[in-house]
Scaffold this motif. Structure first.
Motif, PDB file in Angstrom:
ATOM      1  N   ALA A 176      -4.192   5.369  -2.554  1.00 41.44           N
ATOM      2  CA  ALA A 176      -2.752   5.103  -2.377  1.00 41.44           C
ATOM      3  C   ALA A 176      -2.506   3.766  -1.682  1.00 41.44           C
ATOM      4  O   ALA A 176      -1.361   3.338  -1.557  1.00 41.44           O
ATOM      5  CB  ALA A 176      -2.110   6.228  -1.578  1.00 41.44           C
ATOM      6  N   GLY A 215      -0.819   6.411   5.926  1.00 41.52           N
ATOM      7  CA  GLY A 215      -0.752   5.075   5.340  1.00 41.52           C
ATOM      8  C   GLY A 215      -1.110   5.108   3.873  1.00 41.52           C
ATOM      9  O   GLY A 215      -1.976   5.888   3.445  1.00 41.52           O
ATOM     10  N   GLY A 238       1.289  -1.389   5.156  1.00 40.07           N
ATOM     11  CA  GLY A 238       0.714  -2.665   4.732  1.00 40.07           C
ATOM     12  C   GLY A 238       1.802  -3.605   4.235  1.00 40.07           C
ATOM     13  O   GLY A 238       2.522  -4.233   5.013  1.00 40.07           O
TER      14      GLY A 238
HETATM   15  C1  PEP Z   1      -2.938  -0.375   4.534  1.00 41.83           C
HETATM   16  O1  PEP Z   1      -3.716  -1.149   4.000  1.00 41.83           O
HETATM   17  O2  PEP Z   1      -3.174   0.049   5.681  1.00 41.83           O
HETATM   18  C2  PEP Z   1      -1.758   0.051   3.788  1.00 41.83           C
HETATM   19  C3  PEP Z   1      -1.204   1.176   4.120  1.00 41.83           C
HETATM   20  O3  PEP Z   1      -1.306  -0.788   2.801  1.00 41.83           O
HETATM   21  P1  PEP Z   1      -0.032  -0.544   1.820  1.00 41.83           P
HETATM   22  O4  PEP Z   1       1.107  -0.033   2.668  1.00 41.83           O
HETATM   23  O5  PEP Z   1       0.252  -1.869   1.233  1.00 41.83           O
HETATM   24  O6  PEP Z   1      -0.463   0.469   0.807  1.00 41.83           O
END
Ligand code: PEP
Length: 261
Positions: A176, A215, A238
């Motif tokens: 994800a 995340g 991210g």
């Molecule tokens: C991350 O790399 O910690 C992350 C959550 O990235 P994104 O939100 O872009 O998926």
């Protein structure tokens, strides 16, 4: 009631002038937002800049990794004490991009976790399975091994004194991250509940207070449904953390205080 935490992971993005705009915009956008802890993890060279521009605001800052050693002949490594010198509250540990690009193992992640605790830094320990592991039905066992690596790696004094009780765990399914789709709230909740239950068999007090953040492609559109799950205590963000307006909307979704527009 656990206070929610939203952390931006800037990864290898930014530069002095760009950061200045973003950090100033973040302090403006997030000013006065209550009931949620907020932080950004910036590249090492910009820790000083983050400290200068965020000090006195409601945004804390952190690093994206730390060394598994405390000092010595480790060229290009950065210790927990060094990032603490720049006022960091947090450090990401074991991010899947580090595990993949630099072959960081569970063992080395556990060492970094301990270094953070000893250096006065709150580790945000990242765990999560790959798509193949999920498809093979291995998601829970992979995450279990990652979590147990840090808990079993604690020295006895740290364990007995509960010195790890502020440590955060971030569940970031690798499939994800940087993707078009996030995990469904129920899928993420299921893993968060699994992690909390696992931690409770080790230390029930820690499990109850543990901030377990999610995340993987969190956006302003999906943040509320994720953060409304009982075991999701915020997010590691991210791409959306590079846009002050998007980041603000995600932080608002984590705040228990309704924002009047
Ligand atoms: C991350 O790399 O910690 C992350 C959550 O990235 P994104 O939100 O872009 O998926």
């Amino acid at each position: 009631m656990r206070r929610k935490l939203v952390v931006g992971n800037w990864k290898m993005n930014g530069g002095l002038s760009q950061n200045q705009l973003l950090l100033n915009s973040l302090t403006q956008q997030l000013k006065g937002l209550q009931g949620v802890d907020i932080a950004v993890c910036v590249p090492y060279p910009y820790l000083h800049q983050a400290k200068m521009l965020l000090a006195g605001s409601n945004i804390q800052w952190g690093a994206q990794n730390i060394s598994r050693f405390s000092e010595g002949a480790y060229t290009a490594s950065i210790s927990a004490e060094m990032v603490a010198d720049f006022g960091c509250t947090y450090a990401l540990i074991g991010h899947s991009e580090r595990r993949a690009a630099s072959q960081e193992s569970n063992h080395s992640a556990a060492q970094r976790f301990s270094q953070a605790l000893h250096g006065g830094i709150t580790p945000i320990f990242c765990v999560g399975e790959t798509l193949t592991e999920r498809q093979l039905g291995l998601a829970q066992s992979v995450v279990k091994n990652q979590v147990l690596a840090i808990l079993n790696g604690l020295d006895s004094a740290t364990f007995e004194l509960g010195k790890y009780h502020h440590a955060v765990i971030a569940y970031e399914p690798v499939w994800a991250i940087g993707a078009k789709q996030t995990a469904q709230p129920s899928e993420a909740q299921e893993m968060h509940h699994f992690i909390r239950t696992l931690v409770s068999t080790y230390d029930a007090d820690y499990a109850a207070a543990l901030r377990l953040i999610y995340g993987g492609s969190v956006t302003p559109e999906n943040a509320s449904s994720l953060f409304s799950m009982p075991d999701i205590d915020g997010g590691l963000i991210g791409r959306a953390s590079l846009d002050a307006l998007k980041f603000r909307r995600i932080c608002e979704a984590a705040s228990p205080v309704t924002v009047v527009k």
